[in-house]
Design an enzyme around this catalytic site. Structure first.
Site, short mmCIF file in Angstrom:
data_model
loop_
_atom_site.label_atom_id
_atom_site.label_comp_id
_atom_site.label_asym_id
_atom_site.label_seq_id
_atom_site.Cartn_x
_atom_site.Cartn_y
_atom_site.Cartn_z
N ARG A 1 0.85 -1.09 -0.04
CA ARG A 1 -0.01 0.20 -0.60
C ARG A 1 0.88 1.46 0.18
O ARG A 1 0.59 2.18 0.34
CB ARG A 1 -0.91 0.01 1.25
CG ARG A 1 -2.21 -1.46 1.12
CD ARG A 1 -2.73 -1.53 -0.24
NE ARG A 1 -3.96 -2.63 0.23
CZ ARG A 1 -3.28 -3.38 0.10
NH1 ARG A 1 -2.04 -3.76 -1.06
NH2 ARG A 1 -3.26 -4.89 -0.06
N GLU B 1 -3.68 2.80 7.56
CA GLU B 1 -3.95 3.06 5.56
C GLU B 1 -4.81 4.27 5.20
O GLU B 1 -3.49 4.19 4.02
CB GLU B 1 -3.98 1.59 5.10
CG GLU B 1 -4.34 1.58 3.80
CD GLU B 1 -4.71 -0.27 3.01
OE1 GLU B 1 -4.84 -0.79 3.96
OE2 GLU B 1 -5.54 0.18 2.12
N SER C 1 -10.14 -0.93 4.74
CA SER C 1 -9.28 -1.44 5.56
C SER C 1 -8.77 0.20 6.07
O SER C 1 -7.91 0.63 5.46
CB SER C 1 -8.18 -1.97 5.07
OG SER C 1 -8.71 -3.41 4.43
C1 LIG Z 1 -15.10 -0.47 1.12
C2 LIG Z 1 -14.21 -0.33 0.47
C3 LIG Z 1 -13.14 -1.17 0.12
C4 LIG Z 1 -11.52 -1.71 0.46
N1 LIG Z 1 -10.79 -2.19 -0.60
C5 LIG Z 1 -9.78 -2.40 -0.61
C6 LIG Z 1 -8.67 -3.27 -1.11
O1 LIG Z 1 -8.94 -4.50 -0.82
N2 LIG Z 1 -7.95 -2.93 -1.35
C7 LIG Z 1 -7.19 -1.57 -1.51
O2 LIG Z 1 -5.95 -1.69 -1.71
N3 LIG Z 1 -7.61 -1.20 -1.25
C8 LIG Z 1 -8.90 -0.79 -0.78
N4 LIG Z 1 -9.59 -0.22 -0.38
C9 LIG Z 1 -9.00 1.64 -0.52
C10 LIG Z 1 -9.76 2.83 -1.88
O3 LIG Z 1 -11.00 2.01 -3.14
C11 LIG Z 1 -8.54 2.34 -2.37
O4 LIG Z 1 -7.42 2.69 -2.01
C12 LIG Z 1 -8.10 3.38 -3.65
O5 LIG Z 1 -6.93 2.99 -4.72
C13 LIG Z 1 -8.67 4.78 -3.38
O6 LIG Z 1 -8.96 5.38 -4.75
P1 LIG Z 1 -9.68 6.89 -5.13
O7 LIG Z 1 -10.05 7.33 -6.08
O8 LIG Z 1 -10.92 6.89 -4.00
O9 LIG Z 1 -8.98 7.33 -3.84
P2 LIG Z 1 -8.99 9.38 -3.09
O10 LIG Z 1 -8.96 8.40 -1.99
O11 LIG Z 1 -9.96 9.57 -3.80
O12 LIG Z 1 -7.41 9.33 -2.95
C14 LIG Z 1 -6.54 8.92 -2.15
C15 LIG Z 1 -5.18 9.04 -1.74
O13 LIG Z 1 -4.45 9.88 -3.15
C16 LIG Z 1 -4.29 10.49 -3.91
N5 LIG Z 1 -5.25 10.63 -5.25
C17 LIG Z 1 -6.47 10.00 -5.54
N6 LIG Z 1 -6.27 10.70 -7.30
C18 LIG Z 1 -4.35 10.75 -7.37
C19 LIG Z 1 -3.66 10.85 -8.73
N7 LIG Z 1 -4.81 11.61 -9.75
N8 LIG Z 1 -2.88 12.08 -9.48
C20 LIG Z 1 -2.12 11.76 -7.65
N9 LIG Z 1 -2.66 11.65 -6.02
C21 LIG Z 1 -4.11 10.79 -6.16
C22 LIG Z 1 -5.96 11.60 -3.15
O14 LIG Z 1 -4.49 12.95 -3.04
C23 LIG Z 1 -4.54 10.58 -1.55
O15 LIG Z 1 -4.06 11.14 -1.11
C24 LIG Z 1 -11.39 0.04 0.05
C25 LIG Z 1 -12.35 1.43 0.87
C26 LIG Z 1 -13.31 1.39 0.55
C27 LIG Z 1 -14.55 2.00 0.96
#
Ligand SMILES: Cc1cc2nc3c(=O)[nH]c(=O)nc-3n(C[C@H](O)[C@H](O)[C@H](O)COP(=O)(O)OP(=O)(O)OC[C@H]3O[C@@H](n4cnc5c(N)ncnc54)[C@H](O)[C@@H]3O)c2cc1C
Length: 342
Positions: A168, A338, A242
């Site tokens: 991660r 995380e 998580s």
């Molecule tokens: C129900 C649920 C289940 C999940 N299961 C998993 C799992 O199994 N495995 C796992 O790894 N994660 C899991 N996650 C966590 C999450 O889905 C991931 O980390 C996902 O990749 C976050 O994507 P996001 O676009 O929502 O990021 P955001 O929450 O919008 O951003 C996360 C971080 O990345 C940065 N960021 C986002 N996009 C960019 C970009 N284009 N350029 C630079 N920085 C950027 C943001 O500024 C922030 O710091 C889960 C979440 C939920 C709610």
């Protein structure tokens, strides 16, 4: 779209925290991003204000209002850029929804992402977080990405080594934190899929589904079924998946723990260390199903902290702190969050 002021971020984070951004904008092309940085208001504020890139907001906890510019990434597009006998290379806009992209690959029989089905969020955060599930991480299929350097205003390419992927983790969460906007990601997918069903839960689910012939579609569906049964849907209960990472400990520390807690759950790592199941540690400290006001620890999976409605971000954060301390006290193991705390 220009820059808006004092915008609620409630619908931009899956925890459903009602924080606001002092400034807010979005962009759907790199030209729009350039235009945004050329705006007079932005130039005036540029030196003073922080920028937060928002994808799907599924790995963020707002503990306060964001006193800067929230930038929603809407860059779209899925492009097949190259293929050879074994692989296909697909370049994807950072604002594409992750699961929809996985479905696209599964439907086309491009292998490698099926175990990562139903992870919320957008493509842009996938290398940033090196997302992972059921024995697969994004680094396994990552080829390269393009990112915009906020200070130098230029686009830079990163290959897998440049990204310094870890559990991660990537260079974008450490050395280059807040320095780049990821614009697009290229994945190298397998035209002759190799099935990864090493996780027991997947095998059990495939049996339950009565699958006769294994396919990436079947694996994807098995993962979707498992995830839907144990993880809360953010549209119904606010959460970010998580909340903590599974802590890694040395083999000797694990053996000591095992003596005291024979039922401890852990997975051996290729480097010889052991990864402890953080959910098990938290459950043993009595947190599973705990609720205080609208902040709680999910009753089906202790690793997931939830907002039952109107919890403030710092209530969730305070709960996470109490969990951290009790795990430290009982097991002498440090949990690490995380979720990105803002
Ligand atoms: C129900 C649920 C289940 C999940 N299961 C998993 C799992 O199994 N495995 C796992 O790894 N994660 C899991 N996650 C966590 C999450 O889905 C991931 O980390 C996902 O990749 C976050 O994507 P996001 O676009 O929502 O990021 P955001 O929450 O919008 O951003 C996360 C971080 O990345 C940065 N960021 C986002 N996009 C960019 C970009 N284009 N350029 C630079 N920085 C950027 C943001 O500024 C922030 O710091 C889960 C979440 C939920 C709610």
């Amino acid at each position: 779209m220009g820059i808006q002021e004092n915008i609620s971020l409630k619908k931009y984070n899956t925890f459903g925290i009602d924080a606001s951004a002092k400034y807010f904008s979005s962009f759907s092309s790199s030209e729009e991003l350039d235009e945004l940085f050329d705006l007079k208001e932005f130039k005036i504020q540029n030196s003073k204000f922080k920028i937060l890139i928002l994808g799907g907001g599924s790995n963020i906890l707002f503990t306060k209002n964001f006193d800067g510019l929230g930038l929603k990434n809407e860059l779209k597009g899925i492009e097949l850029i190259r293929e050879d006998a074994d692989y296909i290379y697909i370049k994807v806009g950072a604002g594409e929804n992750w699961h929809q992209f996985v479905v696209y690959c599964v439907n086309n029989n491009y292998g490698g992402l099926e175990n990562l089905s139903l992870i919320p969020g957008n493509v842009g955060a996938s290398p940033m977080q090196n997302i992972g599930a059921y024995g697969v991480e994004v680094k396994d299929v990552f080829y390269e990405l393009e990112a915009f350097h906020l200070k130098e205003k230029k686009i830079i390419k990163f290959n897998a080594a440049d990204c310094v992927f870890g559990y991660r983790e990537s260079v974008f969460k450490r050395k280059y934190k807040n320095e780049f906007i990821i614009l697009n990601v290229t994945y190298r997918l397998n035209k002759k899929p190799i099935f990864n069903t090493s996780y027991g839960a997947i095998q059990q689910e495939l049996e339950k589904m009565n699958i006769k012939e294994l396919s990436i579609k079947a694996i994807s569906q098995a993962v979707i079924n498992i995830r839907s049964s144990k993880l809360p849907d953010p549209l119904k209960i606010g959460n970010a998946g998580s909340f903590f990472k599974n802590p890694e400990v040395s083999n000797s520390t694990f053996n000591q723990l095992k003596e005291e807690f024979p039922a401890i759950v852990a997975y051996s790592q290729s480097n010889g260390s052991m990864k402890l199941a953080a959910g098990w540690l938290i459950e043993q400290c009595g947190w599973k199903g705990f609720r205080s006001g609208d902040a709680g620890c999910y009753d089906k999976q202790a690793l997931v902290l939830v907002n039952y409605g109107n919890a403030a971000g710092n209530e969730i954060y305070d709960l996470s702190e109490k969990i951290l301390q009790s795990v430290k006290q009982k097991f002498n193991v440090e949990l690490e969050r995380e979720v990105n705390i803002i």
